[in-house]
Design a protein around this motif. Structure first.
Motif, mmCIF file in Angstrom:
data_model
loop_
_atom_site.group_PDB
_atom_site.id
_atom_site.type_symbol
_atom_site.label_atom_id
_atom_site.label_comp_id
_atom_site.label_asym_id
_atom_site.label_seq_id
_atom_site.Cartn_x
_atom_site.Cartn_y
_atom_site.Cartn_z
ATOM 1 N N ALA A 196 0.887 14.207 3.979
ATOM 2 C CA ALA A 196 1.413 13.012 4.637
ATOM 3 C C ALA A 196 1.405 11.869 3.643
ATOM 4 C CB ALA A 196 0.572 12.657 5.864
ATOM 5 N N ALA A 197 2.233 10.857 3.934
ATOM 6 C CA ALA A 197 2.257 9.680 3.073
ATOM 7 C C ALA A 197 2.669 8.459 3.874
ATOM 8 C CB ALA A 197 3.222 9.886 1.899
ATOM 9 N N LEU A 198 2.071 7.302 3.524
ATOM 10 C CA LEU A 198 2.400 6.019 4.133
ATOM 11 C C LEU A 198 2.798 5.042 3.032
ATOM 12 C CD1 LEU A 198 2.438 3.916 6.467
ATOM 13 C CD2 LEU A 198 0.011 3.525 5.982
ATOM 14 N N ALA B 71 0.842 -1.198 0.000
ATOM 15 C CA ALA B 71 0.000 0.000 0.000
ATOM 16 C C ALA B 71 0.874 1.244 0.000
ATOM 17 C CB ALA B 71 -0.919 0.017 1.217
ATOM 18 N N ARG B 72 0.493 2.217 -0.831
ATOM 19 C CA ARG B 72 1.119 3.546 -0.829
ATOM 20 C C ARG B 72 -0.010 4.565 -0.859
ATOM 21 N NH1 ARG B 72 6.863 3.561 -4.092
ATOM 22 N NH2 ARG B 72 7.676 1.652 -3.125
ATOM 23 N N ILE B 73 -0.038 5.419 0.143
ATOM 24 C CA ILE B 73 -1.168 6.331 0.314
ATOM 25 C C ILE B 73 -0.614 7.715 0.623
ATOM 26 C CG2 ILE B 73 -3.261 6.813 1.650
ATOM 27 C CD1 ILE B 73 -3.195 3.774 2.388
ATOM 28 N N PRO C 96 3.514 16.005 -6.233
ATOM 29 C CA PRO C 96 2.440 15.168 -6.802
ATOM 30 C C PRO C 96 2.871 13.740 -7.079
ATOM 31 C CG PRO C 96 3.315 16.696 -8.453
ATOM 32 C CD PRO C 96 3.903 17.104 -7.132
ATOM 33 N N ASP C 97 4.179 13.505 -7.200
ATOM 34 C CA ASP C 97 4.666 12.157 -7.497
ATOM 35 C C ASP C 97 5.306 11.499 -6.277
ATOM 36 O OD1 ASP C 97 3.900 12.446 -10.196
ATOM 37 O OD2 ASP C 97 5.753 13.546 -10.618
ATOM 38 N N ALA C 98 4.886 11.874 -5.109
ATOM 39 C CA ALA C 98 5.514 11.359 -3.886
ATOM 40 C C ALA C 98 5.431 9.843 -3.787
ATOM 41 C CB ALA C 98 4.864 11.991 -2.656
ATOM 42 N N LEU C 99 4.364 9.250 -4.313
ATOM 43 C CA LEU C 99 4.163 7.811 -4.140
ATOM 44 C C LEU C 99 5.197 6.972 -4.879
ATOM 45 C CD1 LEU C 99 0.307 7.243 -4.094
ATOM 46 C CD2 LEU C 99 1.909 7.534 -2.219
ATOM 47 N N THR C 100 5.974 7.576 -5.773
ATOM 48 C CA THR C 100 7.044 6.809 -6.406
ATOM 49 C C THR C 100 8.127 6.443 -5.401
ATOM 50 O OG1 THR C 100 8.380 8.748 -7.014
ATOM 51 C CG2 THR C 100 6.636 8.033 -8.568
ATOM 52 N N GLY C 101 8.244 7.238 -4.327
ATOM 53 C CA GLY C 101 9.269 6.979 -3.315
ATOM 54 C C GLY C 101 10.666 7.298 -3.770
ATOM 55 N N GLN C 102 10.818 7.945 -4.944
ATOM 56 C CA GLN C 102 12.128 8.225 -5.518
ATOM 57 C C GLN C 102 12.240 9.711 -5.839
ATOM 58 O OE1 GLN C 102 14.457 5.811 -5.797
ATOM 59 N NE2 GLN C 102 12.993 4.342 -4.931
ATOM 60 N N PRO C 103 13.432 10.280 -5.726
ATOM 61 C CA PRO C 103 13.604 11.687 -6.102
ATOM 62 C C PRO C 103 13.587 11.841 -7.611
ATOM 63 C CG PRO C 103 15.711 10.740 -5.473
ATOM 64 C CD PRO C 103 14.681 9.698 -5.194
ATOM 65 N N PRO C 104 13.058 12.960 -8.127
ATOM 66 C CA PRO C 104 13.124 13.202 -9.576
ATOM 67 C C PRO C 104 14.576 13.440 -10.001
ATOM 68 C CG PRO C 104 12.281 15.128 -8.425
ATOM 69 C CD PRO C 104 12.371 14.039 -7.407
#
Length: 876
Positions: free
Chosen positions: A776-778, A764-766, A801-809
């Protein structure tokens, strides 16, 4: 004290016993700039990572701003009347032995003095002990047995004049970095040799000439072997031994108890003995690894025996040196903050000493026997003997051994008062009365560091709310208990003058602690007082002790003691096969009440961990980043596995900083058995036994948030960031509804969210947004989640907006996990610099990035990163 032309205020750091001078500059809005004081003799302007970050720790978030009585706000009159009434009634009904104080090395000397006077001279019992009992009581006992009084013989300058420095049970590089840097400077300037004696490989071993990874607890046997080797080599100082009693008995005991139990090879032992004996100027620095033992006092005396036998004491570059853990542990020792001492190094067992203090204080009664030491004090609170307990600036529900039992004892005590700067501690939550105290940078007084230098702490900020200095709170309770004249102090300077005058009386009784030259200081002179090293009397100022062979036993001679090795109280067994060592990490302090407020300090090691050897990890099926469960008769804990050969097979290590506020499952002192040294009363915090097993979590998670996170998982550890908060999570059961779990975690029942959920795989990625701004993000999964954690921690409050990728641009480089806290330099930044700039040394890394150029405590980590990068190049 303000310097000419600037508005900086000279004060002293509130962390360890090095006692570094700092200069404070208030911004007028509650903020504070902190830098090292270049004129202070302890540090000459240097600060460690914690001292450098002090300005980040002074905000008012979480501060206790007014008294609380039974959970509700109250005024000072109501609170202090109740405290005085309950203590007075308890004493009347059950006697003076039914009340107790548990105080702290965070107190200033003036606070300590008033507390000691109130308990021992007016209540008439000695049930006042300090959390310094947990860190240096064995050193006090060893000094008193050998020297006749608790005297530190040498000075910091000895570290720079020695030809050999031996660190015993002391990770100086992380726990006292400024002193370690003085040693490294001496090594560079004059070739000083460095030996580290520690079962665990620590940062202090980096670059040492020798690391003796002895079996845990065998220090006394090692130094017994050294004493025998000294004798066999004909290296005794027979002239100095004329001033010492007990040599023959000490040698006989040592000869029957040689060093075979240490686990060291004959070649290692021979090399160490040859180096120690063959080097004229030797300083043996020891700390918690020696003191925190059921035989800690004997370990101290085994070390002292070797220095006494060779006359290597009290001369430049020579001597045993106890390094203390708290800013005013020494001041507490000097002022009688321990249950078995009187002020000014006078002995509570000595009738003449008691009578002198009784007369000086003109008190109604006087304690005539040692009181309850820390472990026994809380046992007495638990079984009803202590019915009123006052805890000041310490968190025993976390820091005491068998911490769960201590928590219950405090909860069961009839009446508990807690003075602190915050209500958000495990201990404060148990209080009937909470009293708001002034914090560092808000109060005036003195502290003593590890080499007997007394420095001023000064106020640079106003105390918030109605918070008061501790001496004032204690004195007001004394007045309300009926002793108005005795506690009618107007300012700290008045208390200091009384204390200095009492020390002059102690001097006439043949004690070492005498600062009577300061007894007539005016208020203004006290406010401007520069650092000085005691003694300070009409006949003596500063300097070293004992080179003249004059000691403080009645016959003027020192004592060598017959020492025999005793193993730790708990031995590994089938059920609990691991030896548990506990200690500190580089960037945190005690229970993090202060340091956890600094994002850069929290970034280095953001969650609790257990160091375990690779062989043990393989045998138990533990992989890197797994969680592990510890369990023994005292308690349980869950920690993150850190697999390393820095510990020996069968040994594990865990830091002691995390609390119910920051990681409830990681209160490691809940697993420490309450076994104590029979002489010093100091607990054995480095040798409990435990079982270790993999914690089978159904899910693991990582969360970031702009606001405080309040988890409820089986395991969680949270830390502040510059953008808000981060947390590691894990639980034994998977949530039925991941979105609902995330909303509850962040307290966001209605916020718009973005989800990527695969219920079948348990992934899960929220993320919760306000527009494009991340709230916030989990991130959760069935295994420890692989993410760019330090990058993600920067995102709350930003457009992501792309936080759920978990990776830096690609256009936003990730600095990686923090390595250098002083200059905020991350792992990826360091590796990139090594690769692109061809850096070949730690010094070149420092020149390029500043990393490692302040306190130097990250230099061992820099060396490891450099070695790994060079090995990678060689393999390509």
């Amino acid at each position: 004290m303000k310097d000419q032309g600037v508005s900086e205020i000279c004060s002293t750091c509130p962390y360890c016993g090095v006692g570094c001078g700092v200069r404070l500059l208030a911004d007028g809005q509650g903020g504070l700039t902190v830098r090292g004081d270049p004129e202070h003799p302890a540090n000459f302007g240097k600060l460690c990572s914690k001292g450098s970050a002090l300005g980040e720790t002074v905000g008012l978030e979480g501060r206790l701003l007014s008294p609380r009585v039974h959970g509700r706000e109250a005024n000072w009159d109501e609170a202090l009347d109740l405290v005085a009434q309950r203590f007075r009634e308890t004493i009347e009904q059950h006697g003076p032995e039914s009340v107790g104080f548990y105080v702290s090395g965070q107190l200033l000397t003036e606070d300590y003095y008033v507390a000691n006077k109130l308990m021992k001279g007016y209540v008439g019992a000695a049930n006042i002990d300090t959390n310094s009992r947990l860190c240096m009581a064995s050193s006090v006992a060893g000094h008193r047995r050998a020297f006749g009084t608790d005297t530190v013989p040498g000075t910091y300058e000895d570290l720079e004049e020695a030809d050999l420095i031996v660190l015993v049970g002391s990770n100086l590089a992380w726990c006292h970095p400024v002193l370690y840097q003085r040693i490294l400077a001496a090594r560079k300037a004059r070739g000083t040799k460095l030996v580290v004696i520690d079962p665990r490989r620590t940062a202090s071993c980096d670059g040492a000439d020798m690391h003796l990874a002895l079996k845990a607890g065998t220090d006394a046997a090692l130094f017994n072997g050294l004493l025998c080797a000294i004798h066999e080599a004909g290296a005794l100082d027979k002239e100095f031994l004329a001033t010492v009693q007990g040599f023959n008995e000490a040698l006989i005991a040592a000869s029957s108890d040689r060093d075979t139990v240490t686990g060291l090879s004959e070649a290692q032992l021979a090399a160490f003995y040859k180096l120690w004996i063959g080097t004229g100027k030797v300083v043996t620095v020891y700390s918690q690894g020696v003191n925190q033992s059921t035989s800690g006092s004997d370990k101290v005396n085994a070390i002292l025996n070797c220095h006494l036998a060779t006359g290597r004491i009290g001369t430049p570059g020579c001597g045993p040196f106890s390094i203390t853990g708290q800013p005013n542990a020494m001041g507490g020792r000097e002022v009688g903050g321990l249950a078995n001492m009187l002020a000014c190094h006078l002995d509570i067992e000595n009738a003449d000493h008691r009578a002198a203090v009784h007369e000086f204080w003109d008190s109604p009664r006087m304690a005539d026997a040692p009181g309850l030491k820390a472990v026994d004090l809380f046992r007495a609170a638990g079984d009803g003997r202590i019915k009123a307990l006052w805890i000041i600036h310490t968190n025993p529900a976390v820091t005491m051994p068998d911490a769960d039992a201590v928590t219950k004892a405090i909860a069961d005590c009839d009446f508990v008062v807690v003075s602190d700067i915050t209500a958000a501690t495990d201990t404060a939550r148990l209080a009937h009365v909470l009293l708001p105290a002034s914090a560092w940078a808000e109060k005036e007084g003195t502290v003593t560091n590890s080499d007997r230098t007394i420095s001023r702490q000064r106020a640079a900020l106003p105390a918030p709310g109605v918070a008061r200095p501790d001496w004032e709170i204690l004195a007001e309770v004394g007045r309300r208990m009926g002793w108005r004249e005795a506690f009618d102090y107007a300012c700290p300077a008045e208390i200091f003058r009384e204390y200095a005058a009492l020390s002059g009386l102690a001097g006439t009784l043949g004690r070492d602690f005498d600062i009577s030259a300061k007894a007539e200081l005016s208020d203004s002179a006290y406010m401007a007082m520069a650092p000085f090293r005691w003694p300070a009397s009409a006949t003596r100022n500063g300097g070293r002790f004992f080179a003249d062979g004059r000691f403080y036993h009645p016959d003027g001679k020192a004592r060598m003691l017959p020492i025999r090795y005793r193993p730790p109280a708990s031995e590994p067994c089938t059920e609990f096969p691991f030896r548990l060592n506990t200690g500190r990490i580089r960037d945190q302090w005690h229970t993090m009440t202060r340091t956890a407020r600094s994002p850069r300090l929290a970034a280095h090691l953001a969650e609790p961990f257990l160091e375990i050897h690779p062989e043990d990890a393989r045998r138990l099926g533990i992989a890197p980043a797994d969680l592990v469960r510890l369990e023994n008769p005292q308690g349980k804990a869950i920690l993150r596995a850190r697999i390393t050969d820095a510990v020996a097979p069968g040994d594990v290590f865990a830091p002691m900083h995390w609390t119910g506020e920051t990681a409830p499952s990681a209160r490691i002192d809940a697993l420490v058995a309450a076994n104590t040294d029979p002489v010093s009363g100091q607990p054995e915090s480095k040798a409990s036994t435990t079982a270790v097993a993999r914690f089978d979590a159904a899910w693991y998670g990582y969360a970031v948030s702009a606001t405080e996170i309040t988890p409820t998982a089986d395991y969680w550890a949270r830390a502040c960031t510059r953008a808000g908060w981060r947390a590691e999570l894990a639980a034994a059961a998977q949530p039925e509804d991941w979105e609902a779990e995330a909303r509850a975690l962040f307290g966001l029942p209605d916020a718009p969210c973005q989800t990527v959920i695969d219920a079948r795989r348990g992934v899960a990625r929220i993320a919760f947004h306000d527009g494009d701004r991340l709230i916030a993000a989990l991130f959760a999964g069935p295994e420890p989640v692989a993410l760019k954690r330090d990058f993600l921690a920067t995102l709350p409050g930003t457009e992501a907006p792309d936080a759920l990728t978990g990776q830096p641009p690609a256009d936003r480089p990730d600095p990686g996990p923090l390595v250098c806290s002083c200059f905020n330099v991350g792992l990826n930044t360091i590796v990139a610099a090594i690769e692109t700039q061809g850096l070949l040394s730690v010094e070149q890394i420092g020149a390029a990035l500043e990393a490692g150029t302040n306190c130097g405590s990250c230099r061992p980590e820099l060396a490891s990163i450099l070695a790994a990068a060079q090995a990678k190049v060689a393999a390509e």
